[in-house]
Scaffold this active site. Structure first.
Site, short mmCIF file in Angstrom:
data_model
loop_
_atom_site.label_atom_id
_atom_site.label_comp_id
_atom_site.label_asym_id
_atom_site.label_seq_id
_atom_site.Cartn_x
_atom_site.Cartn_y
_atom_site.Cartn_z
N THR A 236 -23.09 -2.98 -40.49
CA THR A 236 -21.66 -3.18 -40.59
C THR A 236 -21.05 -3.18 -39.20
O THR A 236 -21.39 -2.36 -38.35
CB THR A 236 -21.01 -2.12 -41.52
OG1 THR A 236 -19.60 -2.15 -41.33
CG2 THR A 236 -21.51 -0.73 -41.26
N HIS A 237 -20.17 -4.17 -38.98
CA HIS A 237 -19.57 -4.37 -37.66
C HIS A 237 -18.05 -4.36 -37.80
O HIS A 237 -17.51 -5.05 -38.67
CB HIS A 237 -20.07 -5.70 -37.08
CG HIS A 237 -19.44 -6.03 -35.77
ND1 HIS A 237 -19.57 -5.21 -34.68
CD2 HIS A 237 -18.68 -7.07 -35.38
CE1 HIS A 237 -18.90 -5.74 -33.67
NE2 HIS A 237 -18.35 -6.87 -34.06
N ASP B 65 -30.41 -9.75 -37.55
CA ASP B 65 -31.42 -10.61 -36.92
C ASP B 65 -31.60 -10.15 -35.48
O ASP B 65 -31.14 -9.07 -35.11
CB ASP B 65 -31.03 -12.10 -37.06
CG ASP B 65 -29.77 -12.45 -36.29
OD1 ASP B 65 -29.26 -11.60 -35.51
OD2 ASP B 65 -29.28 -13.58 -36.45
N ALA B 66 -32.23 -10.97 -34.65
CA ALA B 66 -32.56 -10.51 -33.30
C ALA B 66 -31.35 -10.52 -32.35
O ALA B 66 -31.42 -9.98 -31.25
CB ALA B 66 -33.68 -11.38 -32.73
N GLY B 67 -30.22 -11.07 -32.78
CA GLY B 67 -29.05 -11.13 -31.90
C GLY B 67 -28.15 -9.90 -32.04
O GLY B 67 -28.46 -8.96 -32.77
C1 GRF Z 1 -17.98 1.91 -37.81
O1 GRF Z 1 -16.72 1.31 -37.60
C2 GRF Z 1 -19.09 0.99 -37.40
O2 GRF Z 1 -18.92 -0.33 -37.77
C3 GRF Z 1 -18.99 1.17 -35.92
O3 GRF Z 1 -18.86 2.55 -35.75
C4 GRF Z 1 -18.21 3.08 -36.88
C5 GRF Z 1 -19.09 4.14 -37.48
O4 GRF Z 1 -18.38 5.08 -38.18
N1 GRF Z 1 -20.05 0.54 -35.22
P1 GRF Z 1 -19.08 6.22 -39.06
O5 GRF Z 1 -20.16 6.88 -38.24
O6 GRF Z 1 -19.64 5.57 -40.31
O7 GRF Z 1 -17.97 7.17 -39.39
#
Ligand code: GRF
Length: 202
Positions: A109-110, A142-144
């Protein structure tokens, strides 16, 4: 049978908590069988322990090379026989060994709407650019860097008086809902990958 989830974390673990809470309902169709981290002493590991879920830590500094770390991480994850591996705030890029072992069933998740603002600073980069809408993306790793095929996205407005913190908190609320909805469907209905197109369901 419930889908087996291994969740990898690096921080506060609010996304992990959302998954743990969802999995408490048998109808959700998944269970978190292990939580792994790249560092000890984080709140996310405490959340796993409170839920009675086994944990493991594989730290980059404990290995001579990044590849050795990656292979060790892949092995720890494999030991728990995951159906889906969820990177939930895991602040490391996985490498070749990891993708060879688990590729195709690893999602991350981003906190931005891909393909905008990849990398470590999605909320800050969105704010600096001045976009009015940003959000979050769940993708097959993926690798990116944040380039994988997109499973789900959710849009979030940027308010005039937002700071990086207020914006990131709004994104994280959407991120938890997106993660629970999409991972649950992946667990219950399966998913297929056709090039860059991800289709949930059989
Ligand atoms: C999330 O927003 C994630 O996408 C980002 O860092 C945050 C992580 O939050 N890379 P948590 O550790 O799940 O509270």
């Amino acid at each position: 049978m419930s889908a087996r989830l291994v969740v990898l974390v690096s921080g506060s673990g609010t996304n992990l908590q959302a998954l743990l809470d969802a999995c408490a309902d048998p109808a959700y169709g998944a269970e978190v069988v292990a939580v792994g981290a790249d560092r000890p002493g984080i709140e996310a590991l405490e959340r796993a322990e409170r839920a009675g879920v086994p944990t493991f830590v594989v730290g980059v500094k404990d290995f001579a090379t990044r590849d050795a770390w990656d292979a060790a991480l892949a092995g720890e994850v494999a030991a728990h026989r995951p159906d889906v591996v969820v990177l939930a705030g895991f602040m490391k890029l996985v490498g070749e060994s990891f993708l060879a072992a688990h590729g195709g069933r690893v999602v991350n998740t981003h906190p931005a709407l891909s393909p905008a603002f990849p990398g470590m600073h999605g909320p800050a980069d969105a704010l600096a650019y001045g976009v009015k809408v940003t959000g979050c993306t769940l993708f097959v790793v993926d690798a990116g860097v944040d380039t994988g095929a997109i499973v789900a996205q959710s849009a979030v407005p940027v308010e005039d008086d937002d700071t990086v913190e207020t914006l990131h908190e709004r994104i994280k609320a959407a991120e938890r809902a997106m993660l629970i909805e999409a991972v649950g469907r992946m667990a219950r209905e399966g998913f297929t990958l056709d090039g860059r197109r991800v289709r949930l369901g059989r």
